[in-house]
Design an enzyme around this catalytic site. Structure first.
Site, PDB file in Angstrom:
ATOM      1  N   ASP A 149       0.844  -1.194   0.000  1.00 48.79           N
ATOM      2  CA  ASP A 149       0.000   0.000   0.000  1.00 48.79           C
ATOM      3  C   ASP A 149       0.886   1.253   0.000  1.00 48.79           C
ATOM      4  O   ASP A 149       1.893   1.325   0.693  1.00 48.79           O
ATOM      5  CB  ASP A 149      -0.918  -0.011   1.230  1.00 48.79           C
ATOM      6  CG  ASP A 149      -2.089   0.937   1.081  1.00 48.79           C
ATOM      7  OD1 ASP A 149      -3.228   0.452   0.957  1.00 48.79           O
ATOM      8  OD2 ASP A 149      -1.867   2.173   1.076  1.00 48.79           O
ATOM      9  N   ILE A 150       0.486   2.225  -0.800  1.00 52.68           N
ATOM     10  CA  ILE A 150       1.268   3.458  -0.937  1.00 52.68           C
ATOM     11  C   ILE A 150       1.197   4.316   0.332  1.00 52.68           C
ATOM     12  O   ILE A 150       2.061   5.165   0.556  1.00 52.68           O
ATOM     13  CB  ILE A 150       0.762   4.255  -2.165  1.00 52.68           C
ATOM     14  CG1 ILE A 150       1.823   5.186  -2.693  1.00 52.68           C
ATOM     15  CG2 ILE A 150      -0.533   4.985  -1.866  1.00 52.68           C
ATOM     16  CD1 ILE A 150       1.493   5.782  -4.060  1.00 52.68           C
ATOM     17  N   SER A 189     -12.112   3.451  -1.195  1.00 53.60           N
ATOM     18  CA  SER A 189     -11.735   4.581  -2.054  1.00 53.60           C
ATOM     19  C   SER A 189     -11.368   4.136  -3.463  1.00 53.60           C
ATOM     20  O   SER A 189     -11.344   4.967  -4.371  1.00 53.60           O
ATOM     21  CB  SER A 189     -10.575   5.362  -1.432  1.00 53.60           C
ATOM     22  OG  SER A 189      -9.434   4.546  -1.289  1.00 53.60           O
ATOM     23  N   HIS A 241     -10.281  -5.467  -3.248  1.00 55.26           N
ATOM     24  CA  HIS A 241      -8.944  -5.644  -2.669  1.00 55.26           C
ATOM     25  C   HIS A 241      -9.080  -6.003  -1.207  1.00 55.26           C
ATOM     26  O   HIS A 241      -9.990  -5.545  -0.517  1.00 55.26           O
ATOM     27  CB  HIS A 241      -8.074  -4.394  -2.832  1.00 55.26           C
ATOM     28  CG  HIS A 241      -8.723  -3.119  -2.380  1.00 55.26           C
ATOM     29  ND1 HIS A 241      -9.649  -2.460  -3.139  1.00 55.26           N
ATOM     30  CD2 HIS A 241      -8.567  -2.384  -1.250  1.00 55.26           C
ATOM     31  CE1 HIS A 241     -10.043  -1.365  -2.508  1.00 55.26           C
ATOM     32  NE2 HIS A 241      -9.414  -1.306  -1.341  1.00 55.26           N
ATOM     33  N   HIS A 293      -6.955  -5.703   2.201  1.00 58.86           N
ATOM     34  CA  HIS A 293      -5.809  -5.147   2.918  1.00 58.86           C
ATOM     35  C   HIS A 293      -5.263  -6.231   3.834  1.00 58.86           C
ATOM     36  O   HIS A 293      -6.031  -6.916   4.525  1.00 58.86           O
ATOM     37  CB  HIS A 293      -6.245  -3.987   3.815  1.00 58.86           C
ATOM     38  CG  HIS A 293      -6.810  -2.792   3.116  1.00 58.86           C
ATOM     39  ND1 HIS A 293      -6.080  -1.647   2.883  1.00 58.86           N
ATOM     40  CD2 HIS A 293      -8.043  -2.551   2.616  1.00 58.86           C
ATOM     41  CE1 HIS A 293      -6.848  -0.749   2.277  1.00 58.86           C
ATOM     42  NE2 HIS A 293      -8.043  -1.270   2.100  1.00 58.86           N
TER      43      HIS A 293
HETATM   44  P1  AMP Z   1      -9.670   1.425   0.227  1.00 60.00           P
HETATM   45  O1  AMP Z   1      -9.621   2.865   0.700  1.00 60.00           O
HETATM   46  O2  AMP Z   1     -10.116   0.441   1.242  1.00 60.00           O
HETATM   47  O3  AMP Z   1     -10.438   1.342  -1.081  1.00 60.00           O
HETATM   48  O4  AMP Z   1      -8.176   1.024  -0.092  1.00 60.00           O
HETATM   49  C1  AMP Z   1      -7.470   1.550  -1.160  1.00 60.00           C
HETATM   50  C2  AMP Z   1      -6.020   1.555  -0.785  1.00 60.00           C
HETATM   51  O5  AMP Z   1      -5.260   1.762  -1.961  1.00 60.00           O
HETATM   52  C3  AMP Z   1      -5.623   2.665   0.191  1.00 60.00           C
HETATM   53  O6  AMP Z   1      -5.090   2.067   1.374  1.00 60.00           O
HETATM   54  C4  AMP Z   1      -4.569   3.465  -0.569  1.00 60.00           C
HETATM   55  O7  AMP Z   1      -3.523   3.918   0.259  1.00 60.00           O
HETATM   56  C5  AMP Z   1      -4.096   2.459  -1.603  1.00 60.00           C
HETATM   57  N1  AMP Z   1      -3.545   3.034  -2.803  1.00 60.00           N
HETATM   58  C6  AMP Z   1      -4.042   4.044  -3.549  1.00 60.00           C
HETATM   59  N2  AMP Z   1      -3.248   4.273  -4.610  1.00 60.00           N
HETATM   60  C7  AMP Z   1      -2.237   3.370  -4.554  1.00 60.00           C
HETATM   61  C8  AMP Z   1      -1.101   3.093  -5.365  1.00 60.00           C
HETATM   62  N3  AMP Z   1      -0.825   3.803  -6.487  1.00 60.00           N
HETATM   63  N4  AMP Z   1      -0.266   2.103  -4.980  1.00 60.00           N
HETATM   64  C9  AMP Z   1      -0.519   1.392  -3.862  1.00 60.00           C
HETATM   65  N5  AMP Z   1      -1.573   1.604  -3.064  1.00 60.00           N
HETATM   66  C10 AMP Z   1      -2.427   2.579  -3.399  1.00 60.00           C
END
Ligand code: AMP
Ligand code: ZN
Length: 119
Positions: A37-38, A100, A105, A107
């Site tokens: 995760d970024i 978001s 996905h 986590h």
């Molecule tokens: P959610 O908010 O549960 O949909 O999780 C989406 C996740 O994607 C969040 O934890 C973000 O930090 C992660 N995220 C968004 N953009 C990227 C990216 N380019 N690379 C890796 N993780 C990302």
């Protein structure tokens, strides 16, 4: 990528699967992809996704649930490979639950004490 993966040109994680956006890969096979995760919320925080676009847990059906089983095999394999015995698996479904990115996905978070219930 074949149409069978239901590639959505506006989807961030479809773009990551396709390599259009860089990611820090943890694991990959023909059906699944995992990457860090970024914006990590724990010392270890990675995401496990299907390569095929599925919007969320709310779109799991009899037709695609075997793939979800594969995702959990990946979670088990990768956590074992990383030496993680204690970890949390979370999937947010819908904006109110904190989703978001509208591509299914899971986590995987580890390396700190977790609270319950989640906020
Ligand atoms: P959610 O908010 O549960 O949909 O999780 C989406 C996740 O994607 C969040 O934890 C973000 O930090 C992660 N995220 C968004 N953009 C990227 C990216 N380019 N690379 C890796 N993780 C990302
Ligand atoms: Zn997608």
């Amino acid at each position: 990528m074949s149409d069978a993966l239901n590639y959505q040109p506006d989807c961030l994680f479809c773009k990551i699967v396709k390599g259009e956006i860089p990611s820090n890969k943890v694991y990959e096979d023909d059906l699944c992809y995992a990457f860090y995760d970024i914006d990590p919320q724990a010392p270890t925080h990675f995401l496990v996704i299907p390569k095929a676009h599925i919007g969320s847990c709310g779109e799991i059906t009899r037709g695609n649930s075997a793939l979800v089983g594969r995702l959990f095999e990946v979670i088990s394999q990768v956590t074992r490979d990383l030496g993680l015995t204690d970890f949390r698996v979370v999937s947010n479904c819908g904006a109110q639950a904190g989703q978001s990115v509208p591509h299914l996905h899971f986590h995987v978070l580890a390396g700190r004490d977790m609270t319950w219930p989640p906020g």
